[in-house]
Design a protein around this motif. Structure first.
Motif, PDB file in Angstrom:
ATOM      1  N   ASP A 185      21.521   5.959  12.509  1.00 10.91           N
ATOM      2  CA  ASP A 185      22.967   6.099  12.374  1.00 10.91           C
ATOM      3  C   ASP A 185      23.463   5.061  11.378  1.00 10.91           C
ATOM      4  O   ASP A 185      22.753   4.119  11.015  1.00 10.91           O
ATOM      5  N   ARG A 188      26.166  15.761   4.838  1.00  7.54           N
ATOM      6  CA  ARG A 188      25.735  15.673   6.240  1.00  7.54           C
ATOM      7  C   ARG A 188      26.894  15.971   7.188  1.00  7.54           C
ATOM      8  O   ARG A 188      26.684  16.460   8.300  1.00  7.54           O
ATOM      9  N   LEU A 189      28.113  15.671   6.752  1.00  4.91           N
ATOM     10  CA  LEU A 189      29.275  15.885   7.613  1.00  4.91           C
ATOM     11  C   LEU A 189      29.862  17.286   7.497  1.00  4.91           C
ATOM     12  O   LEU A 189      30.806  17.613   8.216  1.00  4.91           O
ATOM     13  N   ARG A 211      32.073  10.805  15.371  1.00  5.66           N
ATOM     14  CA  ARG A 211      30.712  11.348  15.443  1.00  5.66           C
ATOM     15  C   ARG A 211      29.836  10.741  14.353  1.00  5.66           C
ATOM     16  O   ARG A 211      28.658  10.456  14.574  1.00  5.66           O
ATOM     17  N   TRP A 212      30.416  10.535  13.169  1.00 12.94           N
ATOM     18  CA  TRP A 212      29.659   9.943  12.067  1.00 12.94           C
ATOM     19  C   TRP A 212      29.206   8.522  12.410  1.00 12.94           C
ATOM     20  O   TRP A 212      28.071   8.131  12.128  1.00 12.94           O
ATOM     21  N   VAL A 234      35.018  11.295  12.229  1.00 11.21           N
ATOM     22  CA  VAL A 234      34.599   9.925  11.914  1.00 11.21           C
ATOM     23  C   VAL A 234      33.886   9.294  13.105  1.00 11.21           C
ATOM     24  O   VAL A 234      32.902   8.568  12.938  1.00 11.21           O
ATOM     25  N   THR A 252      26.475  11.668   2.514  1.00 10.22           N
ATOM     26  CA  THR A 252      27.264  11.640   3.747  1.00 10.22           C
ATOM     27  C   THR A 252      28.164  12.864   3.837  1.00 10.22           C
ATOM     28  O   THR A 252      28.286  13.489   4.902  1.00 10.22           O
ATOM     29  N   LEU A 293      35.934  11.895   1.408  1.00 11.12           N
ATOM     30  CA  LEU A 293      35.825  12.432   2.763  1.00 11.12           C
ATOM     31  C   LEU A 293      37.171  12.967   3.237  1.00 11.12           C
ATOM     32  O   LEU A 293      37.242  14.052   3.834  1.00 11.12           O
TER      33      LEU A 293
END
Length: 321
Positions: free
Chosen positions: A128, A26-27, A68-69, A66, A23, A276
């Motif tokens: 998602d 990806r972010l 968008r995630w 967050v 994650t 994160l």
């Protein structure tokens, strides 16, 4: 946060996978793009006028990443952040009746919002995180209704846990950089030490100053008797200024050795999104130092009167050319 095993263990496992290395990788692009977009706006504001308020930037950053995630519509971001802010009033030490009313209304609206999001992903699943959670809990839960409720809570928690805290961390870090120009100059020539800056900001001025726990049984802590079922308030902000643990604890020093802190908690309830949050803060500050040198505070920040959660209502910044 209020669960114990085995429910807590099961739900945390789902979140741990969602907040893992994959994650974060990806972010990386969304974090960089959001950072550039917000710094473009901030730089334009500082070009047009002598000063700008940093708080809107610090608050927009985490909801954009967050949101968008989680695959939430960008048109909802401002409202979601306001609801999250109102919801935190329920965790204050001395909430007023009005603040509790706001927290209650925010909780209801957030639950309804995420119930609709989950229903939408049920009807139109995608690639998602919420759709993936539905697949996971369809296997783990007793039935589809229970799965939907769990996913709604996970999505709501993922949003609420990171917005106010990350926004407060960014604002606090920028404030501390502006107030310590010598350390800021040193950091610009040692950008690899940005993680140390973030950790010292978390120690010196943690976003959450107070947390609560319910004692599972009668116990004694530091000579204080705590009855089973009693709520204990833990003062993280005070603990991180303990002179028996930190040398010169009231001095901000990004070169402090050790860098231990409790800002992300400890034990089974250690913040699942700590990686994160640190990644977002580090990348944002690195870009800020590159693009906007010479920042200073033309006037003191304006603080919202809170105890448990730190929050600035405004943080005026200006730039020396």
């Amino acid at each position: 946060m209020s669960l114990n095993p085995p429910e807590h263990t099961q739900q945390r496992r789902a979140l741990r996978e969602a907040f893992g290395k994959e994650t974060l990788q990806r972010l990386t692009t969304p974090i960089r793009d959001t950072t550039d977009e917000l710094l473009d706006r901030l730089e334009a504001a500082l070009t047009e006028g002598p000063r700008a308020d940093f708080v809107p930037t610090s608050e927009r950053f985490p909801i954009s990443v967050v949101g968008r995630w989680l695959g939430l519509p960008a048109r909802d971001f401002d409202r979601l952040h306001q609801l999250t802010r109102d919801h935190t009033y329920a965790q204050e030490l001395f909430p007023t009746p009005r603040s509790l009313e706001l927290a209650d209304m925010a909780s209801g609206e957030l639950q309804a919002y995420f119930a609709a999001i989950v229903a939408d992903r049920r009807a139109c699943p995608g690639d998602d995180v919420i759709s993936n959670w539905l697949d996971l809990w369809d296997v783990a839960a007793l039935n589809r209704i229970a799965a939907d409720v769990t996913v709604r809570r996970l999505a709501m928690f993922s949003l609420m846990a990171g917005l106010e805290t990350t926004a407060a961390l960014l604002a606090s870090t920028v404030r501390l950089l502006a107030q310590h120009p010598e350390q800021t100059r040193w950091l610009r020539s040692h950008p690899e030490q940005t993680p140390a800056l973030v950790d010292e900001a978390l120690r010196f001025d943690p976003p959450v100053q107070v947390i609560s726990r319910v004692a599972p049984r009668d116990s004694t802590l530091a000579g204080v008797r705590i009855a089973g079922g009693q709520v204990a308030y833990l003062l993280i902000g005070a603990a991180q200024h303990d002179p028996t643990v930190y040398e010169q604890p009231d001095t901000f020093d990004l070169r402090r050795p050790g860098r231990r802190h409790l800002a992300f908690g400890a034990g089974a309830h250690y913040c699942i999104g700590a990686g994160l949050a640190r990644t977002m803060a580090i990348q944002f500050v690195e870009a800020l130092l590159r693009r906007l040198p010479g920042l200073y505070l033309p006037s003191p920040p304006l603080w919202e009167p809170r105890v448990a959660f730190r929050r600035m209502e405004s943080l005026p910044i200006a730039r020396r050319h």
